[in-house]
Design an enzyme around this catalytic site. Sequence first.
Site, mmCIF file in Angstrom:
data_model
loop_
_atom_site.group_PDB
_atom_site.id
_atom_site.type_symbol
_atom_site.label_atom_id
_atom_site.label_comp_id
_atom_site.label_asym_id
_atom_site.label_seq_id
_atom_site.Cartn_x
_atom_site.Cartn_y
_atom_site.Cartn_z
ATOM 1 N N ASP A 32 0.821 -1.316 0.074
ATOM 2 C CA ASP A 32 0.072 0.034 -0.011
ATOM 3 C C ASP A 32 0.807 1.265 -0.013
ATOM 4 O O ASP A 32 0.512 2.209 -0.141
ATOM 5 C CB ASP A 32 -0.891 0.112 1.294
ATOM 6 C CG ASP A 32 -2.245 0.482 0.864
ATOM 7 O OD1 ASP A 32 -2.691 0.286 -0.355
ATOM 8 O OD2 ASP A 32 -2.764 1.191 1.802
ATOM 9 N N ASP A 72 -11.482 -5.452 10.836
ATOM 10 C CA ASP A 72 -11.860 -6.999 10.980
ATOM 11 C C ASP A 72 -12.869 -7.350 11.666
ATOM 12 O O ASP A 72 -13.607 -8.227 11.088
ATOM 13 C CB ASP A 72 -10.412 -7.689 11.465
ATOM 14 C CG ASP A 72 -10.007 -6.767 12.905
ATOM 15 O OD1 ASP A 72 -10.717 -5.903 13.265
ATOM 16 O OD2 ASP A 72 -8.938 -7.285 13.446
#
Length: 1119
Positions: free
Chosen positions: A388, A822
């Site tokens: 990223d 998550d």
Amino acid sequence: MAEERRRQAMARRTPTIHHLSASIDDLDSETEISNSEYATYQVHIPPTPDNQPLSLELSPQKFNNDSERREDQYMSSSLFTGGHNRATRALSKEKVIESETSFKGSFCALPGCNARTMIDSQGIEIVPCECDFKICKDCYRDALSNGNGICPGCKEAYVEPDLSGMAVDDHKTEAFNLERSLPVVKSTESRLVRSQSTNEFDYSDFLYETKRSYGYGNAVWPKGDVNGDGDGVGDNTKVFNDKQWKPLSRKWNVSAAVLSPYRILILVRMVALGFFMEWRITNPNEDAIWLWGMSVVCEIWFAFSWLLDQLPKLCPINRTADLAVLKDKFETASPSNPAGKSDLPGVDVFVSTADPEKEPPLVTANTILSILASDYPVEKLACYVSDDGGALLTFEAMAEAASFANLWVPFCRKHDIEPRNPESYFNMKRDPYKNKVRHDFVRDRRRVKREYDEFKVRINGLSDSIRRRSDAFNTRNELKALKKWRENDSDETIESLKIPKATWMTDETHWPGTWTIPVPEHSRGDHASIIQVMLDPPNDEPLAGSAGDGNSMDLSEVDVRLPMLVYVSREKRPGYDHNKKAGAMNALVRSSAIMSNGPFILNLDCDHYVFNSRALREGMCYMMDSGGERLCYVQFPQRFEGIDPSDRYANHNTVFFDINMRALDGIQGPVYVGTGCLFRRTAIYGFDPPLSVEKSDCCGCCFPRRRKVATTPASEVSSEDSRSLGMGTYDDEEMNIALIPKRFGNSSMLVDSIRVAAFQGQPLADHPSIKNGRPPGALTMPREPLVPATVGEAISVISCWYEDKTEWGHEVGWIYGSVTEDVVTGYRMHERGWKSVYCVTKRDAFRGTAPINLTDRLHQVLRWATGSVEIFFSRNNAILAGPKLKLLQRIAYLNVGIYPFTSIFLIVYCFLPALSLFSGQFIVQSLNVTFLVYLLIITLTLCALAVLEIKWSGIELEEWWRNEQFWLIGGTSAHLAAVLQGLLKVLAGIEISFTLTSKSAGDDADDDFLDLYIFKWTSLMIPPLTIIMVNLIAIAVASVRTIYSTSPQWSNLLGGVFFSFWVLAHLYPFAKGLMGRRGRTPTVVYVWSGLIAISISLLWVAIKPPAANTDIGGSFQFP
């Protein structure tokens, strides 16, 4: 017609790939190319068996003979870039094409014809007749057209010809097929369901059609079932009648001798807490009503918080997987799989990294190597690395890892190495030669160890290498620009000739990602999409290595194929919200669906490597077992390395992973914890589980009901029933298809791959009880080769604009809006009715690192707690969940959002002992028998519950106590800050930003736990530090005052001192962390402690003078 119009519309959006190649001479003549939109880049990756330098002896004609082979090799030598309003470019470097001398097939057996025999796209020879008569393609076509389809060898008629897999070698065919043929799933009749009241698309019916045909990748329906005229999936079990059906997994409850007393104690403590709260409320302390009021409020909250934490623990279970049965069902020869090829579904492994400075490339490279060496079918495994940060350092480190994998992976397979992370393996404390029986193991290990040491040197030197290389090329370009300026005698000033400080690759081209010195379009938040196939998809057939000599390994009996490895860096542009890790994971979901489309996804952090090479197989046992089609993910426990022996800050977190998670496994499943999780792809897409009729209540985990699965196939539904269910006509289908881009985006390849992944992820239909299964042997077909147009489409789906006006991040993929994406993602799946499984393997599945430094640990806990506060104030609050979420599972998720708020009451309660000692009062009027009995019952039941939890979970008493200590440390520091930050975000809209937790080790090579002793000041330390100092001062003041008092109140002193020591005992690891190494306490600790303690003491004396004197100080004197 509607389907055809949709495909034509999608085809018009297919990206155009520009194949570019630039030499260094071009750069010399045009120094401004670095600022051009059409600047070309090339990639250099270390030579591997799939990537060799171009031989100058090759003639151009050879490139036209094997176009598919060239296309295959083209993939791993091309770096694909693109983005929003930018052309997709394939930046290639020529490679060796297989020469005629390396052809391993045969020649045509017809007299006078010396042409080569036919081969398929995988390079495997095709023999069209059972007599094994070898024939070339031209002669075969002549036999079909002019010879009435008679074989020249046996004079028998050929079977129905199938030329779909043959390698194309016509001269009219282009070198590359840019018209990528991807999954085409056609419904024989309309099954797209539309709501009666809205125009929303019924995606579950779109996914679980009954009449369909699959012709992509590994999924192929049997011919008899293509048109829906077969017996249906799961009904034909004739081939399994000769052997007993066996489950792939087994679960059993905790022993009743442990679980029954455990549940009884929970009930007893609940009753005791109820009576105790009633007694406390009805018996106030009139002498210190303020002290009594604060204590009662805190105790009521603690009782509520304990219930939220304890109730989901009522149904703990254990599970185990049977790998032998998995191998027997999916990798053993059978009538449906005569060759014994693997029938297991594909798995795409996601590894995420963002900053090479805080996440060292060597750590990421070791994780990649452990994945590539996993014991799973090579052709079914693909690894995607998400960078990223778009850093060249990470890119070149992955290229080095791909090169070293050619030696490491065969070595692991040959000698059955565990663990398959080279850094961990070579640093093992145990004997590496134990249980190794091959005579050449010692020699092979020494060679691999030597190569790995050189590999580490190259990885650690990449940063300096990139810097020196870039400085040299930038200096050269500046000199050339200056020379050109002098030659042209330009009127421009010399300052205008400033050349951007670019970051250069080894082939003397610009890196398309983030530059070391950021400039527009080359910074962390502004760079193009990048995809590089480091390792091509492997051949479907095993490939043995060469026999070794004295200087190399003997790999003649080892499969040397490697799984596909892909480097991905999504596009980033200013003005777009890239949604941190969740956005990166969604980019991987889309790109992997285009390139490999594994029906299951394993996500790992860059520092979590595969410790058990068979972990994927164990997870697959649950997914492929009966009822596995309703599992959204299999969560593995997190295990850590590099933790200090005493685990001072409870980094192992065993209470959560071995108690809470096992208990949740008995309800609806464990929560998703961010790494080490095997997902079902269709669950990530936001679909509901297969339909079933299931009734349950709050006691469903303890008293399960029989579940009835709907057995009526959709193919048996009449047209009248279809209309009553809302199944539309073809006009409705066209309307519903128009809604698909609103959910998944405009990529037709991505949409077409969805149902293919759903079919491949179904369990094996080898038993009548499995109603949502696939035919045995359906996944033994080789997957289609990867072509440039496919990667071009993958580039388009990771662009920054692709998610605009879609449901990605809202209903599809990883969910946005929280720093703990998550937990939210797993919650959404459970809310739709999916279940999850907790897989605890005998040998740890994965291992990672955790911050052992106090400051880093507190910041990690702060991020988790802040995410929980965000969840509580969002639509993801479990109170708002739908009816598909079970009651105890709802309580567990509610506790996830509420637990940080306990810090408010915990801090107040930690100050109460000091306030009691300062005032000479206590939370009760006197320490009478009733209070002591209640206190004794509550304490003993808590200790008994802890002992029983330790008994059925297998953890140690010390681990339980460390967890209790850090619960108070985190509750008085990070959790309070999280509540404040969460409230600021909700009320004032102030966004929360966090930095990555550093995963690098200390600089002292002689001390593995150097980080444990490093003191880094943070404001999170102020509350617990203040609690420690105030309680110590209060104990001293109260003790002296009681000893020299004319009427000492010993009961109040003992009560206050007891609770003060309870607080200090929990904060002992925190105090020890402040001391640093060998008692070297930082000066800032003394300064803050003194100032805070003096301020609180003076404030208390001012509020209540000790001798009933209104003057500050009064007549009170220390003895």
